[in-house]
Design a protein around this motif. Structure first.
Motif, short mmCIF file in Angstrom:
data_model
loop_
_atom_site.label_atom_id
_atom_site.label_comp_id
_atom_site.label_asym_id
_atom_site.label_seq_id
_atom_site.Cartn_x
_atom_site.Cartn_y
_atom_site.Cartn_z
N TYR A 79 13.98 109.62 40.94
CA TYR A 79 14.28 111.12 40.73
C TYR A 79 13.14 111.36 40.00
N PHE A 80 13.32 110.83 39.95
CA PHE A 80 11.68 110.87 39.00
C PHE A 80 10.28 110.17 40.11
N HIS A 81 8.96 111.40 39.46
CA HIS A 81 8.03 110.29 40.75
C HIS A 81 6.57 109.90 39.41
N SER A 82 6.07 108.90 39.22
CA SER A 82 5.49 109.19 37.76
C SER A 82 3.65 107.61 37.89
N ILE A 83 2.81 109.11 37.44
CA ILE A 83 1.95 108.26 37.23
C ILE A 83 1.89 107.23 36.25
N TYR A 84 1.02 106.04 36.55
CA TYR A 84 0.27 105.58 35.54
C TYR A 84 -0.82 105.26 35.30
N LEU A 85 -1.61 105.09 33.88
CA LEU A 85 -2.63 104.85 33.49
C LEU A 85 -2.86 104.09 32.45
N LYS A 86 -4.14 103.58 32.61
CA LYS A 86 -3.95 102.63 30.88
C LYS A 86 -5.84 103.00 30.40
N ASP A 87 -4.96 103.42 28.70
CA ASP A 87 -5.72 104.26 27.72
C ASP A 87 -6.95 103.54 27.96
N PRO A 88 -7.76 103.26 26.38
CA PRO A 88 -9.17 102.84 26.21
C PRO A 88 -8.39 101.02 25.87
N ASP A 89 -7.31 100.98 25.05
CA ASP A 89 -6.79 99.46 24.51
C ASP A 89 -5.71 99.13 25.25
N ASN A 90 -5.62 99.85 26.64
CA ASN A 90 -4.14 98.90 27.18
C ASN A 90 -3.13 99.57 27.80
N HIS A 91 -2.92 100.38 26.68
CA HIS A 91 -1.57 100.60 27.03
C HIS A 91 -0.58 101.40 27.89
N THR A 92 -0.16 101.29 28.66
CA THR A 92 0.47 102.18 29.85
C THR A 92 0.92 103.52 29.56
N VAL A 93 0.53 104.83 30.33
CA VAL A 93 0.35 106.07 29.53
C VAL A 93 1.36 106.41 31.20
N GLU A 94 2.00 106.75 30.93
CA GLU A 94 3.29 107.57 32.13
C GLU A 94 2.78 109.27 31.71
N LEU A 95 2.79 109.75 33.20
CA LEU A 95 2.87 111.35 33.20
C LEU A 95 3.64 111.16 34.23
N THR A 96 5.26 111.80 34.18
CA THR A 96 6.72 112.18 35.01
C THR A 96 7.35 113.08 35.53
N THR A 97 7.92 113.15 36.52
CA THR A 97 7.36 115.09 37.11
C THR A 97 9.59 114.44 37.86
N LEU A 98 10.20 115.34 37.25
CA LEU A 98 11.63 115.18 37.94
C LEU A 98 11.18 115.66 39.34
N VAL A 99 12.38 115.20 40.47
CA VAL A 99 11.87 115.73 42.03
C VAL A 99 13.88 115.75 42.30
N VAL A 100 14.63 115.85 41.59
CA VAL A 100 15.65 116.25 41.96
C VAL A 100 16.10 117.40 40.91
N ASP A 101 17.64 117.64 41.50
CA ASP A 101 17.97 118.87 40.64
C ASP A 101 17.84 118.83 38.95
N ASN A 102 18.11 119.88 38.11
CA ASN A 102 18.29 119.61 36.99
C ASN A 102 19.39 118.98 36.47
N THR A 103 21.00 118.75 37.21
CA THR A 103 21.48 118.47 36.48
C THR A 103 21.19 116.51 36.17
N PHE A 104 19.93 116.14 36.11
CA PHE A 104 19.95 114.78 36.16
C PHE A 104 19.74 115.33 34.33
N TYR A 105 19.45 116.02 33.48
CA TYR A 105 19.54 115.78 32.23
C TYR A 105 21.03 116.36 31.39
N LYS A 106 21.52 116.32 32.53
CA LYS A 106 23.39 117.15 31.70
C LYS A 106 24.05 116.37 30.81
#
Length: 135
Positions: free
Chosen positions: A108-135
């Motif tokens: 439903y989503f594509h995501s990329i994961y990266l680490k900040d300088p203190d090793n916290h995992t930060v995600e950028l995510t985007t919806l790749v199906v129609d917007n009814t997922f959030y309804k």
């Protein structure tokens, strides 16, 4: 039905080893804008995109160190939602600055994961199906 509605994720508070290193990373890598409130002093420093972001506090490095690989109670990661176009732009930008990240297809989503300088995992995510997922 809930007794009240939540509008959006305001911020996640994180503790960091070096305030300046983290402020620079969240500014230069994630494109967040720094906000510091005079009445609160040196911290927290808010790094925001619009109304969403992280509040950065200094860590007490004398406290017991946590195992980063532990699946025990902790913040596992936090995510920023981006458009499909900005998701592609983010990957191109991260490649251009040699910032490592991992792509994952969550159907439903594509995501990329990266680490900040203190090793916290930060995600950028985007919806790749129609917007009814959030309804």
């Amino acid at each position: 039905m809930a007794a009240f509605n939540i509008n959006f994720l305001d911020h996640v508070a994180i503790r960091v080893k070096n305030m300046n290193t983290s402020i620079d990373w969240y500014s230069n890598v994630m494109g967040l804008k720094k906000y510091q409130l005079e009445k609160w002093g040196e911290f927290p420093v808010f790094m925001l995109s619009g109304k969403t972001g992280v509040a950065i506090f200094p860590a007490n490095v004398d406290d017991e160190n946590l195992n980063q690989l532990s699946k025990n109670i902790k913040i596992d990661h936090f995510a920023f939602n981006v458009s499909n176009i900005d998701f592609k732009k983010a990957q191109e930008y991260l490649h251009s600055i040699n910032e490592p990240f991992q792509f994952q297809d969550h159907h439903y989503f594509h995501s990329i994961y990266l680490k900040d300088p203190d090793n916290h995992t930060v995600e950028l995510t985007t919806l790749v199906v129609d917007n009814t997922f959030y309804k």
